[in-house]
Write a protein that holds these residues in place. Structure first.
Motif, mmCIF file in Angstrom:
data_model
loop_
_atom_site.group_PDB
_atom_site.id
_atom_site.type_symbol
_atom_site.label_atom_id
_atom_site.label_comp_id
_atom_site.label_asym_id
_atom_site.label_seq_id
_atom_site.Cartn_x
_atom_site.Cartn_y
_atom_site.Cartn_z
ATOM 1 N N ALA A 25 0.375 12.366 -4.665
ATOM 2 C CA ALA A 25 1.183 13.020 -3.636
ATOM 3 C C ALA A 25 2.619 12.488 -3.652
ATOM 4 N N LEU A 26 2.782 11.190 -3.849
ATOM 5 C CA LEU A 26 4.132 10.622 -3.931
ATOM 6 C C LEU A 26 4.850 11.078 -5.201
ATOM 7 N N MET A 27 4.122 11.116 -6.306
ATOM 8 C CA MET A 27 4.732 11.469 -7.594
ATOM 9 C C MET A 27 5.143 12.938 -7.669
ATOM 10 N N THR A 28 4.420 13.811 -6.992
ATOM 11 C CA THR A 28 4.672 15.250 -7.095
ATOM 12 C C THR A 28 5.350 15.824 -5.860
ATOM 13 N N ASP A 29 5.775 14.960 -4.951
ATOM 14 C CA ASP A 29 6.446 15.365 -3.709
ATOM 15 C C ASP A 29 5.571 16.194 -2.774
ATOM 16 N N TRP A 30 4.223 16.065 -2.887
ATOM 17 C CA TRP A 30 3.352 16.647 -1.861
ATOM 18 C C TRP A 30 3.676 15.991 -0.533
ATOM 19 N N ILE A 31 3.969 14.684 -0.608
ATOM 20 C CA ILE A 31 4.496 13.978 0.551
ATOM 21 C C ILE A 31 6.010 14.041 0.392
ATOM 22 N N PRO A 32 6.716 14.667 1.334
ATOM 23 C CA PRO A 32 8.167 14.804 1.174
ATOM 24 C C PRO A 32 8.848 13.451 0.967
ATOM 25 N N GLU A 33 9.830 13.443 0.097
ATOM 26 C CA GLU A 33 10.597 12.238 -0.222
ATOM 27 C C GLU A 33 11.189 11.642 1.054
ATOM 28 N N GLN A 34 10.963 10.361 1.235
ATOM 29 C CA GLN A 34 11.504 9.649 2.387
ATOM 30 C C GLN A 34 12.416 8.535 1.853
ATOM 31 N N ALA A 35 13.709 8.721 1.953
ATOM 32 C CA ALA A 35 14.650 7.708 1.458
ATOM 33 C C ALA A 35 14.423 6.370 2.154
ATOM 34 N N LEU A 36 13.973 6.414 3.382
ATOM 35 C CA LEU A 36 13.707 5.210 4.160
ATOM 36 C C LEU A 36 12.649 4.322 3.471
ATOM 37 N N TRP A 37 11.682 4.948 2.799
ATOM 38 C CA TRP A 37 10.587 4.195 2.191
ATOM 39 C C TRP A 37 11.040 3.344 1.024
ATOM 40 N N VAL A 38 12.080 3.751 0.330
ATOM 41 C CA VAL A 38 12.523 2.994 -0.847
ATOM 42 C C VAL A 38 13.885 2.329 -0.632
ATOM 43 N N ARG A 39 14.428 2.442 0.555
ATOM 44 C CA ARG A 39 15.759 1.900 0.829
ATOM 45 C C ARG A 39 15.863 0.411 0.524
ATOM 46 N N HIS A 40 14.859 -0.361 0.864
ATOM 47 C CA HIS A 40 14.901 -1.821 0.682
ATOM 48 C C HIS A 40 14.165 -2.268 -0.574
ATOM 49 N N THR A 41 14.052 -1.384 -1.551
ATOM 50 C CA THR A 41 13.377 -1.713 -2.811
ATOM 51 C C THR A 41 14.314 -1.409 -3.979
ATOM 52 N N ASP A 42 13.864 -1.733 -5.167
ATOM 53 C CA ASP A 42 14.626 -1.402 -6.374
ATOM 54 C C ASP A 42 14.247 -0.028 -6.923
ATOM 55 N N PHE A 43 13.373 0.703 -6.245
ATOM 56 C CA PHE A 43 12.933 2.009 -6.719
ATOM 57 C C PHE A 43 13.914 3.093 -6.267
ATOM 58 N N PRO A 44 14.336 3.968 -7.196
ATOM 59 C CA PRO A 44 15.264 5.026 -6.810
ATOM 60 C C PRO A 44 14.586 6.189 -6.066
ATOM 61 N N SER A 45 13.257 6.288 -6.207
ATOM 62 C CA SER A 45 12.520 7.376 -5.551
ATOM 63 C C SER A 45 11.081 6.906 -5.306
ATOM 64 N N ASN A 46 10.263 7.825 -4.788
ATOM 65 C CA ASN A 46 8.854 7.509 -4.536
ATOM 66 C C ASN A 46 7.990 7.624 -5.787
ATOM 67 N N TYR A 47 8.559 8.088 -6.896
ATOM 68 C CA TYR A 47 7.767 8.348 -8.093
ATOM 69 C C TYR A 47 7.077 7.085 -8.620
ATOM 70 N N PHE A 48 7.816 6.025 -8.884
ATOM 71 C CA PHE A 48 7.204 4.822 -9.467
ATOM 72 C C PHE A 48 6.261 4.097 -8.506
ATOM 73 N N PRO A 49 6.583 4.025 -7.205
ATOM 74 C CA PRO A 49 5.553 3.502 -6.297
ATOM 75 C C PRO A 49 4.276 4.347 -6.326
ATOM 76 N N GLY A 50 4.435 5.656 -6.515
ATOM 77 C CA GLY A 50 3.269 6.541 -6.633
ATOM 78 C C GLY A 50 2.451 6.229 -7.869
ATOM 79 N N VAL A 51 3.134 5.962 -8.980
ATOM 80 C CA VAL A 51 2.435 5.588 -10.217
ATOM 81 C C VAL A 51 1.647 4.298 -10.008
ATOM 82 N N ILE A 52 2.271 3.309 -9.374
ATOM 83 C CA ILE A 52 1.598 2.027 -9.126
ATOM 84 C C ILE A 52 0.407 2.232 -8.193
ATOM 85 N N LEU A 53 0.615 3.000 -7.127
ATOM 86 C CA LEU A 53 -0.473 3.271 -6.186
ATOM 87 C C LEU A 53 -1.639 3.951 -6.891
#
Length: 129
Positions: A25-53
């Motif tokens: 869901a994070l990788m394919t934007d089923w869950i809408p992109e939330q800039a807040l979720w990656v603001r304090h990380t080195d990830f530019p988007s939710n894609y790589f956290p989705g891969v790890i998850l």
């Protein structure tokens, strides 16, 4: 298989399948992109956290579940590692997004239960096929 081991299998499957679904869901934007979720990380988007998850968190739980079903050597270690990965994922998620959601409590508890309910070794009750 004892009742406790069946519950453990259910927890592993729940954690694994929901982490794979959440990662996808994070990788394919089923869950809408939330800039807040990656603001304090080195990830530019939710894609790589989705891969790890999906791969690490979900994969470890599904591998542990399969190992438990097959009674592979070391299934207990796989189960404990999967539970620890879930606990650390949730702690890291809370720390990195600096936010809180009730689902995090559920996954923190299920991860901790996987660790605590995994038997130290094979017993007569759990080894019957």
């Amino acid at each position: 298989m004892s009742r406790k081991v069946k519950i453990l299998l259910g927890l592993l499957m729940f954690n694994g399948l929901s982490a794979v679904a959440g990662g996808l869901a994070l990788m394919t934007d089923w869950i809408p992109e939330q800039a807040l979720w990656v603001r304090h990380t080195d990830f530019p988007s939710n894609y790589f956290p989705g891969v790890i998850l999906m791969a690490v968190v979900g994969g470890s739980s599904l591998i542990a579940a399969a190992a438990l079903v097959k009674r592979s050597d070391g299934w207990q270690l796989a189960s404990i590692v999967a539970g620890i990965i879930m606990v650390f994922w949730i702690i890291g998620e809370i720390a990195s997004i600096r936010g809180f959601h009730f689902l995090q409590v559920i996954y923190l508890v299920t991860g901790a239960l996987v660790v605590t309910w995994t038997p130290a070794r094979e017993t007569e009750a759990t080894s019957s096929r």
